[in-house]
Design a protein around this motif. Sequence first.
Motif, PDB file in Angstrom:
ATOM      1  N   ALA A 437     -25.084 -30.523  38.449  1.00 36.36           N
ATOM      2  CA  ALA A 437     -25.617 -31.673  37.722  1.00 36.36           C
ATOM      3  C   ALA A 437     -26.514 -31.192  36.595  1.00 36.36           C
ATOM      4  N   SER A 438     -27.334 -30.178  36.891  1.00 32.27           N
ATOM      5  CA  SER A 438     -28.241 -29.666  35.876  1.00 32.27           C
ATOM      6  C   SER A 438     -27.463 -29.035  34.715  1.00 32.27           C
ATOM      7  N   TYR A 439     -26.436 -28.235  35.062  1.00 28.28           N
ATOM      8  CA  TYR A 439     -25.624 -27.631  34.002  1.00 28.28           C
ATOM      9  C   TYR A 439     -24.940 -28.722  33.193  1.00 28.28           C
ATOM     10  N   GLY A 440     -24.485 -29.759  33.892  1.00 25.67           N
ATOM     11  CA  GLY A 440     -23.777 -30.833  33.229  1.00 25.67           C
ATOM     12  C   GLY A 440     -24.658 -31.559  32.222  1.00 25.67           C
ATOM     13  N   MET A 441     -25.964 -31.541  32.475  1.00 27.53           N
ATOM     14  CA  MET A 441     -26.898 -32.162  31.535  1.00 27.53           C
ATOM     15  C   MET A 441     -27.185 -31.237  30.367  1.00 27.53           C
ATOM     16  N   GLY A 442     -26.571 -30.055  30.358  1.00 28.67           N
ATOM     17  CA  GLY A 442     -26.772 -29.148  29.246  1.00 28.67           C
ATOM     18  C   GLY A 442     -27.860 -28.127  29.475  1.00 28.67           C
ATOM     19  N   ALA A 443     -28.367 -28.018  30.711  1.00 25.29           N
ATOM     20  CA  ALA A 443     -29.414 -27.040  30.970  1.00 25.29           C
ATOM     21  C   ALA A 443     -28.822 -25.638  30.987  1.00 25.29           C
ATOM     22  N   THR A 444     -29.609 -24.656  30.579  1.00 30.43           N
ATOM     23  CA  THR A 444     -29.158 -23.268  30.677  1.00 30.43           C
ATOM     24  C   THR A 444     -29.408 -22.782  32.101  1.00 30.43           C
ATOM     25  N   ARG A 445     -28.959 -21.556  32.361  1.00 33.98           N
ATOM     26  CA  ARG A 445     -29.131 -21.023  33.722  1.00 33.98           C
ATOM     27  C   ARG A 445     -30.595 -20.936  34.106  1.00 33.98           C
ATOM     28  N   TRP A 446     -31.408 -20.363  33.200  1.00 32.20           N
ATOM     29  CA  TRP A 446     -32.809 -20.163  33.529  1.00 32.20           C
ATOM     30  C   TRP A 446     -33.509 -21.512  33.695  1.00 32.20           C
ATOM     31  N   GLN A 447     -33.145 -22.490  32.844  1.00 33.98           N
ATOM     32  CA  GLN A 447     -33.740 -23.818  33.004  1.00 33.98           C
ATOM     33  C   GLN A 447     -33.365 -24.412  34.354  1.00 33.98           C
ATOM     34  N   ASN A 451     -36.171 -25.363  37.032  1.00 33.96           N
ATOM     35  CA  ASN A 451     -36.453 -26.775  37.290  1.00 33.96           C
ATOM     36  C   ASN A 451     -35.751 -27.329  38.517  1.00 33.96           C
ATOM     37  N   VAL A 452     -34.666 -26.696  38.942  1.00 36.73           N
ATOM     38  CA  VAL A 452     -33.901 -27.260  40.059  1.00 36.73           C
ATOM     39  C   VAL A 452     -33.945 -26.355  41.278  1.00 36.73           C
ATOM     40  N   VAL A 453     -33.526 -25.097  41.096  1.00 39.53           N
ATOM     41  CA  VAL A 453     -33.322 -24.236  42.264  1.00 39.53           C
ATOM     42  C   VAL A 453     -34.656 -23.807  42.882  1.00 39.53           C
ATOM     43  N   LEU A 454     -35.540 -23.242  42.039  1.00 35.06           N
ATOM     44  CA  LEU A 454     -36.775 -22.698  42.604  1.00 35.06           C
ATOM     45  C   LEU A 454     -37.650 -23.766  43.278  1.00 35.06           C
ATOM     46  N   PRO A 455     -37.860 -24.938  42.663  1.00 35.08           N
ATOM     47  CA  PRO A 455     -38.686 -25.934  43.367  1.00 35.08           C
ATOM     48  C   PRO A 455     -38.112 -26.319  44.725  1.00 35.08           C
TER      49      PRO A 455
ATOM     50  N   ASP B   9     -18.403 -21.605  32.538  1.00 36.48           N
ATOM     51  CA  ASP B   9     -17.995 -22.388  31.376  1.00 36.48           C
ATOM     52  C   ASP B   9     -19.164 -23.148  30.779  1.00 36.48           C
ATOM     53  N   LEU B  10     -19.924 -23.796  31.669  1.00 33.77           N
ATOM     54  CA  LEU B  10     -20.976 -24.690  31.191  1.00 33.77           C
ATOM     55  C   LEU B  10     -22.115 -23.936  30.536  1.00 33.77           C
ATOM     56  N   THR B  11     -22.337 -22.681  30.953  1.00 34.65           N
ATOM     57  CA  THR B  11     -23.506 -21.973  30.440  1.00 34.65           C
ATOM     58  C   THR B  11     -23.121 -20.899  29.435  1.00 34.65           C
ATOM     59  N   ARG B  12     -21.826 -20.874  29.040  1.00 35.06           N
ATOM     60  CA  ARG B  12     -21.408 -19.762  28.194  1.00 35.06           C
ATOM     61  C   ARG B  12     -22.146 -19.751  26.862  1.00 35.06           C
ATOM     62  N   ASN B  13     -22.312 -20.936  26.281  1.00 36.00           N
ATOM     63  CA  ASN B  13     -22.903 -20.979  24.943  1.00 36.00           C
ATOM     64  C   ASN B  13     -24.338 -20.504  24.923  1.00 36.00           C
ATOM     65  N   THR B  14     -25.044 -20.699  26.034  1.00 35.62           N
ATOM     66  CA  THR B  14     -26.456 -20.345  26.029  1.00 35.62           C
ATOM     67  C   THR B  14     -26.708 -19.008  26.711  1.00 35.62           C
ATOM     68  N   ALA B  15     -25.642 -18.372  27.241  1.00 35.81           N
ATOM     69  CA  ALA B  15     -25.857 -17.217  28.108  1.00 35.81           C
ATOM     70  C   ALA B  15     -26.553 -16.062  27.393  1.00 35.81           C
ATOM     71  N   ASN B  16     -26.386 -15.957  26.066  1.00 31.00           N
ATOM     72  CA  ASN B  16     -27.005 -14.831  25.376  1.00 31.00           C
ATOM     73  C   ASN B  16     -28.218 -15.226  24.563  1.00 31.00           C
TER      74      ASN B  16
END
Lengths: 552, 319
Positions: A437-447, A451-455, B9-16
């Motif tokens: 869901a977080s990725y789907g909202m456009g969040a990056t991995r670190w975000q 905001n989701v996993v660590l809390p 796929d979803l994070t590819r654009n921001t991965a770098n």
Amino acid sequence: MATEDRRSYADGFGQVSRTVGIIFRYLLLAATLFGIAVLAILLVYVANDAIQPLTADAGWHLTFFLTLVLPSLATGGYLAWSNVDGLKLGAMTLGLFVVGLLFSGGVAIIFLEVLPPLVWFAYVIAFAVPVAVTVGLQQRSRQIPFVSRFALATLAFYLSLFGFPGIVGSYAELPQLIPSVATLILFAPIVPLDWIQLTLTVGVFAATPVALYASAISDRRTGLIAGAAALATVAASAVVGPAVVGVGPIPSVVLASVAVLPTAAYVCGTAVTREQARIGLVLPVVIVAGALAGEVLVDTLGYAGPQSWVDWQFLTSDHSGTAANAGLYPAIAGSILLMLTVAALSFPIGVGAALYLEEYAPDNRYTRFIDVNISNLAGVPSVVYGLLGLGLFVTRLGQSTGTILVGGATLALLILPIVIISSREAIRSVPSEMRQASYGMGATRWQTMKNVVLPRAFPGILTGTILALGRAIGETAPLIMIGAPNVLYSFPSELSSKVSAMPLQVYSWASYFATNDFYEKAVPAGVVVLVTVLLAMNSIAIVLRNRYQRET
Amino acid sequence: MSTDDLTEDLTRNTANAPPELLTRSFFFLCAVLSIFTTLAIIALLVTEAAKFFSVTAPLMGIEGETASVVEFLTGTEWIIGEGKFGVLALVTSTVMVTLGSAIIALPLGVATAIYLSEYADPQVRSLLKPALEILAGVPTVVYGFFALIYITPALRTVFPSIGTFNLLSASIVVGIMIIPMVASISEDAMSAVPDDLRQAGYGMGATKFEVSTGIVVPAALSGILSSFILALSRAIGETMAVTVAAGAQAKFHNPFNPAAYLDGGSPMTATMVNLLTGDITGGGLAYRSLFAIGLTLFVITFAMNVISELVAQRYREEY
């Protein structure tokens, strides 16, 4: 797992030959209880040797039985019969207060003996300034690119902590042009009194969660009022404590922030939110009032208490050649400092490694190798880690033997696999839908992590870390291997001073001072203190885990 | 499409992006630190132990006293003052403590696991599991003290000839200490046995006793065995309890002679602690012998951990 189904089937079919089944069942129960029972008996023996309850007057026992035991049992029994949730709430409150007392003892020792409040105050401010700068930069994240923000934040930290040119300059022997924020405060002509410094730092740290908690269960205004009231309580304690109870201002402030405030916040919060259970708050009141009343009565009637070896003198004096005068104070301080160092080193690295393995690592041969390697490291004996500390940090990196830094780093390496394994479990238990869901909202991995996993995973990670820290402060062998001194009279004042620890002190009493005198007095007393601290840590971890499991 | 691919796929654009790269490399470094730790342990033990043996010492540029590998591995006397470094004197004591603790911990641990997994109702379980964890949470030096002060005098009423320092009391406390390890890993394996197997057993008219011992235990055997090996490896590496309880005098015993348990001994770990608390000079032969014992200990425990992993994988039944 369908345990319920299984049981109902089993009950129906268990009728054929009951005797064997029943014997087997009770044999299993006996086997389960065996270890627990042996440990319980040993603990009773050692507590008896250390506290010697039988040396007290009969009147002392009778007084406390009438004021403390009887009313507590009656209240507890009534609650167990009428309102089990209330009983649990009362027990939690009491537990929170006791744990808070233990913690505030530890924090007070640090401020009294190791870290002067002014130094602490200076460095907290020196940290707060760049943190404020970083947060300010974060607000403008759209205008300034990340790299510049990162560079600015790093610069702010460096200037605030070291000044210009700072430690880099000192290698090149450049003169210090701009003093750091920390130095400015340390050498300021006028500084606030030490209890005001502590109120502004420790008090604020304690009041902020109170304010957040209050605004979470009510509204923002209540939160602000609660926070202000909390801070006022801490400040008032510095005046009230010395005048009424006879404790110095520093311990009073610490006691108010670490023990009183959290308990008060919990009591007020649950009294508002859990109307069904709030009757249970009577239990801690009865117990505390009973203990105080008993103490006053015993004093006025003149009954002598038990000749316990675990007393104020034992907790606050140095080692001595005679068992009756020996104390655990430097070892307690050492254990606290070691624990802080180990936590500071192993928590970020352990969680970082767990995040990498769970969230980033591709499923290939290298990842599996790291995986197997970590579980193998968890099985390496602690003496071998001690050898690693000796060979790597002392011999190769030239650190001196037995310092806090070397001990802390060795113990951190020792518990790192445990922290990683338990953090991974906690991170894995976060449902993957939430990440998606977080990725789907456009969040990056670190975000998403932040905001989701660590809390979500935080309580689980915390539980594992507390258990691992408990293991670290119970360890003796690695400390012996890195050459920690057997007996320490002075307090460690910096990371490179020699350190002793509670288990090490108990070991040296049991082996170098192996007289009956030590066996009967100092060693049991040390064991009781050590086991109490570890039981407290284990209970915190278990309570945390139970609450966390109920929620997910 | 798996969720991993989706995430990719979803994070590819921001991965770098810089913050992503920064956090990712930090996490990677944290994970790699564990490999570095293993390498450091191995490198350190091997180089320092190499300085100890006469075969390899010249390669390390060490002159002066060394010890022969053959004598180290086959000698039965460990007397530092006389230059006798026979590790068997230490290994036998370690083996005895391990055997003794196994006799206590393995049956009790498995019984505990069966009780918790098959018999205990949830309420009892929620009380017993934390209590068992506390058994493992008590510091080992405290166990050693218990063995020395309370268990040995109690044993003396039965065996009057028992020494102040003895391997029996050490075995007992180490056994109690490792019960939770056997119990928790075995219990995990038993709860992983699918319920269908149990129901099938009941359907055939088996009693609960028969189902537990005839179906659940055999089905969970790989997990139980791997818990045994891990617990024994823990017993081998156990340090402070044996140092306090078993004494410091290295003696060669026959591990299968019950009477030898009444005597003291110095297991490998205890010898290491005693070497360091005694006065040894840095860099001397005694100092280097520390690493030779450490290497022996590391190799044994490492091998056992690997075997336990293999057993768990090899004999795991896929349901």
